[in-house]
Scaffold this motif. Sequence first.
Motif, PDB file in Angstrom:
ATOM      1  N   VAL A  55      31.598  85.296  22.748  1.00  0.00           N
ATOM      2  CA  VAL A  55      32.205  85.700  23.981  1.00  0.00           C
ATOM      3  C   VAL A  55      32.077  84.729  25.038  1.00  0.00           C
ATOM      4  CG1 VAL A  55      32.354  87.388  25.705  1.00  0.00           C
ATOM      5  CG2 VAL A  55      32.437  88.122  22.991  1.00  0.00           C
ATOM      6  N   ILE A  56      31.012  84.551  25.312  1.00  0.00           N
ATOM      7  CA  ILE A  56      30.471  83.533  26.388  1.00  0.00           C
ATOM      8  C   ILE A  56      30.728  82.166  26.063  1.00  0.00           C
ATOM      9  CG2 ILE A  56      28.504  82.564  27.777  1.00  0.00           C
ATOM     10  CD1 ILE A  56      27.046  85.180  27.258  1.00  0.00           C
ATOM     11  N   CYS A  57      30.651  81.832  25.187  1.00  0.00           N
ATOM     12  CA  CYS A  57      31.237  80.181  24.826  1.00  0.00           C
ATOM     13  C   CYS A  57      32.671  80.318  24.897  1.00  0.00           C
ATOM     14  CB  CYS A  57      30.824  79.798  23.439  1.00  0.00           C
ATOM     15  SG  CYS A  57      29.173  79.485  23.511  1.00  0.00           S
ATOM     16  N   PHE A  58      33.474  81.321  24.388  1.00  0.00           N
ATOM     17  CA  PHE A  58      34.844  81.451  24.532  1.00  0.00           C
ATOM     18  C   PHE A  58      35.345  81.574  26.057  1.00  0.00           C
ATOM     19  CE2 PHE A  58      38.393  84.262  25.302  1.00  0.00           C
ATOM     20  CZ  PHE A  58      39.598  83.541  24.616  1.00  0.00           C
ATOM     21  N   MET A  59      34.754  82.190  26.827  1.00  0.00           N
ATOM     22  CA  MET A  59      35.024  82.224  28.262  1.00  0.00           C
ATOM     23  C   MET A  59      34.657  80.884  28.951  1.00  0.00           C
ATOM     24  SD  MET A  59      33.613  85.936  29.043  1.00  0.00           S
ATOM     25  CE  MET A  59      33.857  85.869  30.871  1.00  0.00           C
ATOM     26  N   LEU A  74      27.767  76.967  20.240  1.00  0.00           N
ATOM     27  CA  LEU A  74      28.179  78.096  19.332  1.00  0.00           C
ATOM     28  C   LEU A  74      27.938  77.734  17.705  1.00  0.00           C
ATOM     29  CD1 LEU A  74      29.247  80.927  19.426  1.00  0.00           C
ATOM     30  CD2 LEU A  74      31.706  79.686  18.774  1.00  0.00           C
ATOM     31  N   ALA A  75      28.180  76.248  17.791  1.00  0.00           N
ATOM     32  CA  ALA A  75      27.927  75.719  16.258  1.00  0.00           C
ATOM     33  C   ALA A  75      26.226  75.989  15.884  1.00  0.00           C
ATOM     34  CB  ALA A  75      28.205  74.401  16.102  1.00  0.00           C
ATOM     35  N   LEU A  76      25.635  75.585  16.852  1.00  0.00           N
ATOM     36  CA  LEU A  76      24.147  75.821  16.693  1.00  0.00           C
ATOM     37  C   LEU A  76      23.709  77.320  16.524  1.00  0.00           C
ATOM     38  CD1 LEU A  76      22.688  73.072  19.221  1.00  0.00           C
ATOM     39  CD2 LEU A  76      22.642  73.022  16.828  1.00  0.00           C
ATOM     40  N   TYR A  77      24.088  78.212  17.452  1.00  0.00           N
ATOM     41  CA  TYR A  77      24.038  79.627  17.064  1.00  0.00           C
ATOM     42  C   TYR A  77      24.272  80.137  15.792  1.00  0.00           C
ATOM     43  CZ  TYR A  77      22.658  81.411  21.540  1.00  0.00           C
ATOM     44  OH  TYR A  77      21.984  81.846  22.828  1.00  0.00           O
ATOM     45  N   TYR A  78      25.545  79.506  15.255  1.00  0.00           N
ATOM     46  CA  TYR A  78      26.009  79.718  13.738  1.00  0.00           C
ATOM     47  C   TYR A  78      25.005  79.296  12.673  1.00  0.00           C
ATOM     48  CZ  TYR A  78      29.101  81.094  10.004  1.00  0.00           C
ATOM     49  OH  TYR A  78      29.825  81.525   9.008  1.00  0.00           O
ATOM     50  N   ALA A  79      24.638  77.949  13.021  1.00  0.00           N
ATOM     51  CA  ALA A  79      23.660  77.575  12.212  1.00  0.00           C
ATOM     52  C   ALA A  79      22.290  78.056  11.653  1.00  0.00           C
ATOM     53  CB  ALA A  79      23.298  75.951  12.445  1.00  0.00           C
TER      54      ALA A  79
END
Length: 260
Positions: free
Chosen positions: A53-57, A117-122
């Motif tokens: 949500v934060i990265c989207f905003m 966000l990619a790092l969070y996902y990884a």
Amino acid sequence: MQQWNGLLRKEWVTMKRLLLVSALFAVATMSILPIIITRFLGAGVHVFEIALVICFMWASASVLAPVIALFTMLERDMKRPDMWLHSNASIFKLIGSKVVFAMLIGTGGLFIPTIVLALYYAFLTPSILTFNALLFYGSIFVVVLFVASISILCTGFFFWVLYQLMRPYIKGFSIPVTIILFFFSSYVVQITGNSDLYNKIVKVGPVDLLQLKNPKLDIEKGYFELTGATFYTGQIVFDVLFTVIMFIVATVLFEKKVRL
């Protein structure tokens, strides 16, 4: 090419501290804030959901970064137009270099939340979305935001030029008049876009992105389904031509203004 490099280097030297501080602030905020919010809300919320949500905003807000950067550069150099325009480069290079630099800033504004966000996902490997779905729809989202930022950039430059043209004659009324012209133009564009003639001539060559990907996205406690992701090749061509023409007209008008 050397002129372009020199003009871009000038903008970088002038703004590099602000840009570096802004980038570090963005990375720190999007990296730390989701963890803080998750701990505050409790164990029922996954940290990746908050980060998404934060990265989207943040990415959505970055749409305005190019036009704000362009205004900042233009207003700075307009304080000493004699020094800024004391160059053998054409007005299109002088303005174009600022536009390109502003677009690079906008690209960075979209790139940073994407990487975070990619790092969070990884590292967290969340189960709410598959990687392929996140990559596919995330890429579409970033491309749409980038195209929108270019449109906003050129539109903002056009009305900034109108403001500069009116300011010597109507003084303090130039700002409200420019705002009125902007909203009136937006209304005309909306009416035109909804007309039958526009739909017949411009909205041709539809491409449905959902045919390339399953519109049903599986999430942790269910799913949601996308219902529309269609764009028109005719509209893309029209928008590109309209944006380029608007930029050329604004640049020519600005050159006539500064030569007076």
